[in-house]
Design an enzyme around this catalytic site. Structure first.
Site, PDB file in Angstrom:
ATOM      1  N   ASP A 163      41.897 108.462  62.188  1.00  0.00           N
ATOM      2  CA  ASP A 163      41.617 107.326  63.070  1.00  0.00           C
ATOM      3  C   ASP A 163      40.366 107.627  63.899  1.00  0.00           C
ATOM      4  OD1 ASP A 163      42.136 104.782  64.056  1.00  0.00           O
ATOM      5  OD2 ASP A 163      43.712 105.424  65.432  1.00  0.00           O
TER       6      ASP A 163
ATOM      7  N   ASP B 242      33.803 105.934  64.256  1.00  0.00           N
ATOM      8  CA  ASP B 242      33.768 104.920  65.307  1.00  0.00           C
ATOM      9  C   ASP B 242      32.476 105.045  66.118  1.00  0.00           C
ATOM     10  OD1 ASP B 242      34.092 103.183  67.396  1.00  0.00           O
ATOM     11  OD2 ASP B 242      36.009 104.006  68.086  1.00  0.00           O
TER      12      ASP B 242
ATOM     13  N   ASN C 158      47.108  98.669  62.675  1.00  0.00           N
ATOM     14  CA  ASN C 158      47.344  99.945  63.344  1.00  0.00           C
ATOM     15  C   ASN C 158      48.459  99.829  64.381  1.00  0.00           C
ATOM     16  OD1 ASN C 158      45.067 100.695  61.916  1.00  0.00           O
ATOM     17  ND2 ASN C 158      44.000 101.561  63.673  1.00  0.00           N
TER      18      ASN C 158
END
Length: 291
Positions: free
Chosen positions: A82, A104, A231
């Protein structure tokens, strides 16, 4: 079966108009609860981990848990990283056996986000694993990342098109469209129109971040609008804690650890099965491609 690959799994979900639950696990017991819950629902599942959880347990121990559970399961299981800004962590996950990773760069200016995401994309493509990337600022708290509600920025549709054109083989794309990490403090303000404009132009499966707290109707609309990955982190963490705490309240003199671990497992697995049912992925293991 062997671990599945995010891109193939999400393409199946996108085509079938269901979503695959992606749970942020905490430890061995958490991983067991998620995969056992998916097995009982005959559903594909995504195990994902935060960077801080990986730093706690290590790349290889986590990979060994998930690979072992997946090998004994009859449902597709992907192992995903993640929110991550560190390319060395991405490389470490790939080397240890993760089948997909997320870079990210959403806090960066658009051009810099594209450039940095491309670096991660090339690493993932060379290794044959999937990449998730994010655009816009999704509000709330996720690990060490905090975006205040008034600072959340919805993804620009034209920028989404350009971003995905630069990385056409993304496994999944996470644009900000009004959902938020953590517990919602009020009614979620989901920009369905923006989500639908993005999915009309971008064929990559969409990841919904901030699933904890949405209603069945909100999930359904997001999934029908193109979200193939949802998620769930905050809810799972809460059940991890509540499993212990609830038993302690019921049996304050019980000092044997195993019943607490079992209660925690049961609480987490129940939540996993609930979300799978909401996302429409129950019974979909056999129609979900793993590779």
């Amino acid at each position: 079966m062997a671990l599945g690959y995010l891109s193939a799994m999400l393409k199946s979900a996108q085509a079938g108009k269901y979503a695959i639950a992606a749970f942020n696990i905490i430890d061995y017991n958490s991983a067991r609860a998620v995969i056992d819950g998916a097995q009982e629902m005959n559903a594909p599942i995504i195990i994902q981990l935060s960077v801080k959880t990986i730093r706690l347990w290590g790349f290889k121990p986590i990979a060994s848990w998930v690979h072992a559970f997946a090998a004994d399961a009859d449902v597709p299981v992907a192992l995903h990283l993640d929110h991550c800004k560190d390319l060395d962590v991405i490389r470490g996950c790939i080397d240890a056996g993760w089948t997909s990773v997320m870079f990210d760069g959403s806090a960066l200016p658009f051009d810099e986000n594209v450039a940095r995401s491309l670096e991660a994309y090339e690493i993932a493509q060379a290794a044959g694993v999937g990449l998730e990337a994010e655009l816009g600022a999704i509000g709330g708290t996720e690990d060490d990342k905090f975006v205040a509600e008034d600072e959340a920025i919805l993804a620009d549709v034209d920028e989404c098109i350009a971003f995905c054109a630069a990385m056409p083989k993304l496994a999944t794309f996470a644009p900000a469209f009004g959902t938020a990490h953590g517990f919602y403090k009020g009614e979620p303000k989901i920009a369905y129109d923006r989500l639908e404009r993005i999915t009309a132009k971008v064929d990559i499966p969409i990841a919904l971040h901030g699933g904890t707290g949405l209603t069945e109707q909100q999930f359904e609309r997001c999934i029908q609008s193109g979200c193939a990955k949802v998620n769930i982190s905050t809810m799972h963490k809460q059940q991890f804690i509540d499993g212990f705490a609830d038993l302690r309240r019921k049996e304050p003199t019980n000092n044997e650890p195993i019943p607490y671990i079992a209660a925690q497992y049961d609480a987490m697995k129940s939540g996993v099965k609930q979300m799978i049912g909401l996302f429409g992925s129950d019974g979909k293991a056999s129609v979900t491609a793993a590779r």
